[in-house]
Design a protein around this motif. Structure first.
Motif, PDB file in Angstrom:
ATOM      1  N   VAL A 245      84.634 -21.983  18.779  1.00  0.00           N
ATOM      2  CA  VAL A 245      85.241 -21.597  17.506  1.00  0.00           C
ATOM      3  C   VAL A 245      84.998 -20.127  17.135  1.00  0.00           C
ATOM      4  O   VAL A 245      85.551 -19.636  16.151  1.00  0.00           O
ATOM      5  CB  VAL A 245      84.709 -22.494  16.359  1.00  0.00           C
ATOM      6  CG1 VAL A 245      85.075 -23.948  16.605  1.00  0.00           C
ATOM      7  CG2 VAL A 245      83.206 -22.339  16.189  1.00  0.00           C
ATOM      8  N   MET A 246      84.170 -19.423  17.910  1.00  0.00           N
ATOM      9  CA  MET A 246      83.862 -18.032  17.564  1.00  0.00           C
ATOM     10  C   MET A 246      85.053 -17.127  17.867  1.00  0.00           C
ATOM     11  O   MET A 246      85.978 -17.495  18.599  1.00  0.00           O
ATOM     12  CB  MET A 246      82.649 -17.550  18.364  1.00  0.00           C
ATOM     13  CG  MET A 246      82.933 -17.344  19.843  1.00  0.00           C
ATOM     14  SD  MET A 246      81.457 -16.776  20.741  1.00  0.00           S
ATOM     15  CE  MET A 246      82.157 -16.444  22.367  1.00  0.00           C
ATOM     16  N   THR A 247      85.011 -15.919  17.284  1.00  0.00           N
ATOM     17  CA  THR A 247      85.970 -14.873  17.657  1.00  0.00           C
ATOM     18  C   THR A 247      85.349 -14.114  18.816  1.00  0.00           C
ATOM     19  O   THR A 247      84.324 -13.429  18.639  1.00  0.00           O
ATOM     20  CB  THR A 247      86.222 -13.917  16.478  1.00  0.00           C
ATOM     21  OG1 THR A 247      86.779 -14.652  15.388  1.00  0.00           O
ATOM     22  CG2 THR A 247      87.171 -12.803  16.873  1.00  0.00           C
ATOM     23  N   PRO A 248      85.932 -14.247  20.029  1.00  0.00           N
ATOM     24  CA  PRO A 248      85.321 -13.578  21.190  1.00  0.00           C
ATOM     25  C   PRO A 248      85.592 -12.074  21.179  1.00  0.00           C
ATOM     26  O   PRO A 248      86.596 -11.610  20.638  1.00  0.00           O
ATOM     27  CB  PRO A 248      86.008 -14.251  22.380  1.00  0.00           C
ATOM     28  CG  PRO A 248      87.341 -14.676  21.850  1.00  0.00           C
ATOM     29  CD  PRO A 248      87.127 -15.026  20.412  1.00  0.00           C
ATOM     30  N   ASP A 249      84.673 -11.333  21.756  1.00  0.00           N
ATOM     31  CA  ASP A 249      84.813  -9.874  21.883  1.00  0.00           C
ATOM     32  C   ASP A 249      85.337  -9.229  20.602  1.00  0.00           C
ATOM     33  O   ASP A 249      86.401  -8.591  20.577  1.00  0.00           O
ATOM     34  CB  ASP A 249      85.748  -9.529  23.051  1.00  0.00           C
ATOM     35  CG  ASP A 249      85.242 -10.074  24.371  1.00  0.00           C
ATOM     36  OD1 ASP A 249      84.022  -9.990  24.602  1.00  0.00           O
ATOM     37  OD2 ASP A 249      86.065 -10.602  25.147  1.00  0.00           O
ATOM     38  N   PRO A 250      84.625  -9.374  19.490  1.00  0.00           N
ATOM     39  CA  PRO A 250      85.110  -8.817  18.212  1.00  0.00           C
ATOM     40  C   PRO A 250      85.113  -7.298  18.222  1.00  0.00           C
ATOM     41  O   PRO A 250      84.394  -6.658  19.002  1.00  0.00           O
ATOM     42  CB  PRO A 250      84.091  -9.351  17.204  1.00  0.00           C
ATOM     43  CG  PRO A 250      82.833  -9.523  18.001  1.00  0.00           C
ATOM     44  CD  PRO A 250      83.295  -9.982  19.363  1.00  0.00           C
ATOM     45  N   VAL A 251      85.937  -6.727  17.356  1.00  0.00           N
ATOM     46  CA  VAL A 251      85.961  -5.271  17.235  1.00  0.00           C
ATOM     47  C   VAL A 251      84.620  -4.821  16.680  1.00  0.00           C
ATOM     48  O   VAL A 251      83.992  -5.507  15.866  1.00  0.00           O
ATOM     49  CB  VAL A 251      87.105  -4.803  16.312  1.00  0.00           C
ATOM     50  CG1 VAL A 251      88.443  -5.072  16.943  1.00  0.00           C
ATOM     51  CG2 VAL A 251      87.007  -5.448  14.949  1.00  0.00           C
ATOM     52  N   THR A 252      84.165  -3.670  17.129  1.00  0.00           N
ATOM     53  CA  THR A 252      82.861  -3.147  16.701  1.00  0.00           C
ATOM     54  C   THR A 252      82.970  -1.668  16.371  1.00  0.00           C
ATOM     55  O   THR A 252      83.986  -1.021  16.660  1.00  0.00           O
ATOM     56  CB  THR A 252      81.809  -3.322  17.810  1.00  0.00           C
ATOM     57  OG1 THR A 252      82.183  -2.510  18.940  1.00  0.00           O
ATOM     58  CG2 THR A 252      81.696  -4.767  18.240  1.00  0.00           C
ATOM     59  N   LEU A 253      81.923  -1.155  15.775  1.00  0.00           N
ATOM     60  CA  LEU A 253      81.798   0.274  15.517  1.00  0.00           C
ATOM     61  C   LEU A 253      80.430   0.728  16.000  1.00  0.00           C
ATOM     62  O   LEU A 253      79.525  -0.090  16.206  1.00  0.00           O
ATOM     63  CB  LEU A 253      81.935   0.575  14.024  1.00  0.00           C
ATOM     64  CG  LEU A 253      83.345   0.420  13.421  1.00  0.00           C
ATOM     65  CD1 LEU A 253      83.281   0.541  11.910  1.00  0.00           C
ATOM     66  CD2 LEU A 253      84.309   1.456  13.994  1.00  0.00           C
ATOM     67  N   SER A 254      80.272   2.036  16.153  1.00  0.00           N
ATOM     68  CA  SER A 254      78.976   2.581  16.554  1.00  0.00           C
ATOM     69  C   SER A 254      78.212   3.036  15.325  1.00  0.00           C
ATOM     70  O   SER A 254      78.806   3.250  14.259  1.00  0.00           O
ATOM     71  CB  SER A 254      79.175   3.776  17.496  1.00  0.00           C
ATOM     72  OG  SER A 254      79.599   4.913  16.751  1.00  0.00           O
ATOM     73  N   PRO A 255      76.903   3.226  15.428  1.00  0.00           N
ATOM     74  CA  PRO A 255      76.110   3.699  14.292  1.00  0.00           C
ATOM     75  C   PRO A 255      76.554   5.071  13.792  1.00  0.00           C
ATOM     76  O   PRO A 255      76.273   5.442  12.654  1.00  0.00           O
ATOM     77  CB  PRO A 255      74.687   3.753  14.844  1.00  0.00           C
ATOM     78  CG  PRO A 255      74.682   2.799  15.992  1.00  0.00           C
ATOM     79  CD  PRO A 255      76.051   2.909  16.592  1.00  0.00           C
ATOM     80  N   ALA A 256      77.260   5.823  14.645  1.00  0.00           N
ATOM     81  CA  ALA A 256      77.716   7.159  14.255  1.00  0.00           C
ATOM     82  C   ALA A 256      79.023   7.126  13.478  1.00  0.00           C
ATOM     83  O   ALA A 256      79.491   8.167  13.006  1.00  0.00           O
ATOM     84  CB  ALA A 256      77.885   8.034  15.501  1.00  0.00           C
ATOM     85  N   SER A 257      79.618   5.962  13.318  1.00  0.00           N
ATOM     86  CA  SER A 257      80.841   5.854  12.522  1.00  0.00           C
ATOM     87  C   SER A 257      80.492   6.089  11.051  1.00  0.00           C
ATOM     88  O   SER A 257      79.323   6.125  10.667  1.00  0.00           O
ATOM     89  CB  SER A 257      81.458   4.465  12.699  1.00  0.00           C
ATOM     90  OG  SER A 257      81.770   4.210  14.049  1.00  0.00           O
ATOM     91  N   ILE A 258      81.521   6.232  10.224  1.00  0.00           N
ATOM     92  CA  ILE A 258      81.282   6.453   8.803  1.00  0.00           C
ATOM     93  C   ILE A 258      81.857   5.301   7.980  1.00  0.00           C
ATOM     94  O   ILE A 258      82.625   4.472   8.487  1.00  0.00           O
ATOM     95  CB  ILE A 258      81.881   7.790   8.323  1.00  0.00           C
ATOM     96  CG1 ILE A 258      83.395   7.853   8.591  1.00  0.00           C
ATOM     97  CG2 ILE A 258      81.173   8.950   8.972  1.00  0.00           C
ATOM     98  CD1 ILE A 258      84.039   9.128   8.083  1.00  0.00           C
ATOM     99  N   GLY A 259      81.481   5.266   6.713  1.00  0.00           N
ATOM    100  CA  GLY A 259      81.876   4.157   5.855  1.00  0.00           C
ATOM    101  C   GLY A 259      83.362   3.929   5.787  1.00  0.00           C
ATOM    102  O   GLY A 259      83.832   2.788   5.718  1.00  0.00           O
TER     103      GLY A 259
END
Length: 607
Positions: free
Chosen positions: A211-225
């Motif tokens: 039931v999970m969403t596989p390979d979800p979109v992510t961001l890096s710690p260097a991204s901004i709000g």
């Protein structure tokens, strides 16, 4: 005496902003400076004169007077004057007179304008609105590393949906990241459990991988709000995992964004609203000084900082009212708890006592009054426990004088307006800042409207209130433009409350009375006074800018003390300020003094 070029350069090397200029640029303006010797008592310029340039005092003392002949500043060496009129068409808006034999340096207007164009430092110095404070914690530009939760709840792909649901319940979270050796393989949310498990009738043993969403979109710690916000809006998601080199390092949720925007004040409000007693509230309100530091460091405007801090006091008051009714029973008749003073104006800082009162429905009987005295004592004691100490002047609902039926309150205000003696002026100044906190707000609506009209229609009362408002004077003097406290614990300091913000608070109250304006917050009063024509646009904007600068400096001073491990207070040493900061603060005080003089002479529409 006449200075040689070398002497002139050495002098300007110690005066801001000329001390920041490259040597060639400073040397280029030296030939343009005219030296003028003036004798004691000599008029340097009069109101309305065409100004020859910017005046810098090399030696001597100069008195600056406003349009009414009232001294607004007494200046000594290294101070400059005339820039306000010079940069507003070149016409003097004050008048200047030599108090002693003086040597003045005159920088021509065209040279000054060119200097402002060429030098960012000079431009900031002569922009009397003060420096622009960057919002380092603006949501759109804050790094994701600051926003994210660093220890997201995780589970292996072999976990069951029941295991995941239990994890969510235990951690009070709405998502779980599915990982394999710290590498993110999917995410499951409470919405997934509702729509994919419960709605479809799947068994509790269903593997989460189903039931999970596989390979979800992510961001890096260097991204901004803004990256987070845009991703959430575009993809209609409420959870964004944060990964670095393929490894899960955090997660950002919609709740994180909401909390960040309130910069933790919402957390304190939530905790206070559910506290079981005043002692627990005190543990929470003890964190207010640290909240002040966060808010100031985040570049928030002073009216935002004080509003968020006041919200906590409002919540504590309402919670104490609830606890009081739980302890002594429901009220026999409707009542309204109101705050006055800084809480009433929503201007609390890191240093606040309590000022409040109680208005009771006229259906109250003498037999009922014991209940309300007990309720008032319960709440005032609780606020004192929370750090909102008892009012030194006993302006609290626990004082029977300020715990009365509506008809008594109407009599109070009518009496103060008809007989404006010193006590009446003082009481009216406090009580005109009333704001409902908890109870039946309709008890106040008619009282406020009637009182404002009666007060504004009584010119004698308004005149007395104006006189009373002028008792707090900005701290202008010779020592680099400041008159400091002469003795005691705070010797050589400036009181940023009573001689800083209070004079503006008093002016705002007078404008509100004249215009029958219902706003209580000082800045809102000034803005409304401008919109209503009670205060001229130019004079009003100058006063707003001055108030902003003084209030910002007060909060910055309090935050600095907290960072050093001291309790916040309102006493600033001018020696702690740079030349730049001193100049801007002094000019803000001059504006306030000028506006006081104008309203004192019946010229509230100062241009």
């Amino acid at each position: 005496m006449t200075l040689t070029p070398d002497e002139l350069k050495r002098f300007l090397d110690g005066v801001h902003p000329y001390d920041t200029l490259p040597a060639p640029r400073l040397e280029a303006i030296l030939p343009e400076i005219r030296q003028e010797t003036v004798s004691v008592g000599t008029s340097i310029y009069e109101l309305g004169d065409d100004l020859q340039g910017l005046y810098i005092i090399h030696q001597g003392e100069v008195e600056i007077q406003d349009a009414n002949g009232v001294q607004v500043s007494l200046l000594g060496p290294r101070n400059s004057f005339g820039e306000r009129g010079l940069l507003r068409g070149g016409v003097a808006v004050t008048q200047a007179r030599a108090v002693t034999d003086s040597l003045l340096l005159v920088l021509p207007r065209d040279v000054l304008v060119q200097l402002i164009d060429d030098s960012d430092t000079a431009a900031r110095f002569f922009n009397r609105k003060g420096p622009v404070r960057p919002r380092r914690h603006d949501l759109a530009t804050t790094m994701v590393d600051t926003l994210m939760a660093r220890q997201p709840v995780t589970c292996p792909s072999t976990a069951t949906v029941q295991d995941v649901a239990r994890q969510m319940r235990k951690a009070h979270t709405s998502s779980v990241c599915v990982t394999d050796a710290s590498r993110l393989t999917g995410i499951v949310t409470s919405r997934d459990l509702a729509e994919k498990v419960v709605a479809e009738g799947l068994p509790a043993t269903t593997p989460v991988a189903q039931v999970m969403t596989p390979d979800p979109v992510t961001l890096s710690p260097a991204s901004i709000g803004s990256d987070v916000l845009h991703m959430m809006l575009e993809r209609r998601i409420g959870h964004v995992p944060v990964t670095e080199a393929g490894l899960l390092v955090g997660i950002v949720t919609q709740t994180d964004l909401t909390r960040f925007q309130a910069i933790s004040s919402a957390e304190l409000v939530a905790e206070v609203s559910s506290a079981d007693d005043a002692a627990r509230m005190a543990e929470i309100t003890a964190r207010i000084p640290r909240l002040l530091v966060q808010l100031v460091a985040g570049g928030n405007r002073h009216e935002v900082v004080t509003r968020l801090i006041t919200d906590i006091a409002d919540t504590a008051t309402r919670r104490l009212l609830i606890l009081a009714e739980q302890a002594i029973g429901p009220a026999p008749v409707p009542y309204l708890w109101l705050a006055c003073g800084s809480q009433g104006r929503q201007e609390q800082t890191g240093v606040s006592d309590q000022d409040n009162c109680l208005i009771i429905d006229d259906a109250v009987t003498e037999a009922h009054m014991g209940y309300f005295h007990e309720l008032a004592q319960f709440v005032c004691d609780g606020l004192n426990t929370c750090g909102y100490v008892y009012c030194p002047g006993d302006m609290m609902a626990s004082n029977p004088r300020w715990c009365q039926p509506l008809k008594v309150w109407q009599g109070y205000f009518q009496g103060w307006i008809k007989r404006p003696d010193p006590e009446a002026q003082m009481l009216a100044s406090v009580m005109f800042d009333l704001r409902p906190i908890g109870g039946t707000t309709s008890l106040f609506d008619g009282l406020q409207t009637e009182t404002l009209k009666a007060a504004s229609d009584n010119s004698i009362f308004v005149a007395h209130m104006v006189t009373n408002s002028l008792k707090h004077a900005p701290p202008l003097g010779l020592l680099r433009g400041f008159a400091t406290i002469r003795s005691g614990e705070h010797k050589n300091h400036v009181d940023l409350k009573h001689n800083g913000v209070v004079p503006v608070v008093d002016l705002g109250r007078i404008y509100a009375l004249r215009g029958q304006l219902t706003q209580v917050n000082t800045r809102a009063r000034l803005a409304s006074a401008i919109a209503a024509g009670v205060l001229s646009t130019s004079g009003g904007q100058d006063l707003l800018d001055a108030y902003d600068l003084i209030a910002e400096r007060r909060l910055a001073h309090q935050a600095a003390r907290v960072r050093r491990g001291s309790a916040p207070n309102n006493y600033l040493s001018p020696s702690d300020l740079s030349d730049f900061e001193r100049s801007h603060l002094r000019n803000a005080f001059v504006v306030v003094k000028t506006m006081q003089s104008a309203i004192g002479h019946g010229r509230g529409m100062l241009g």
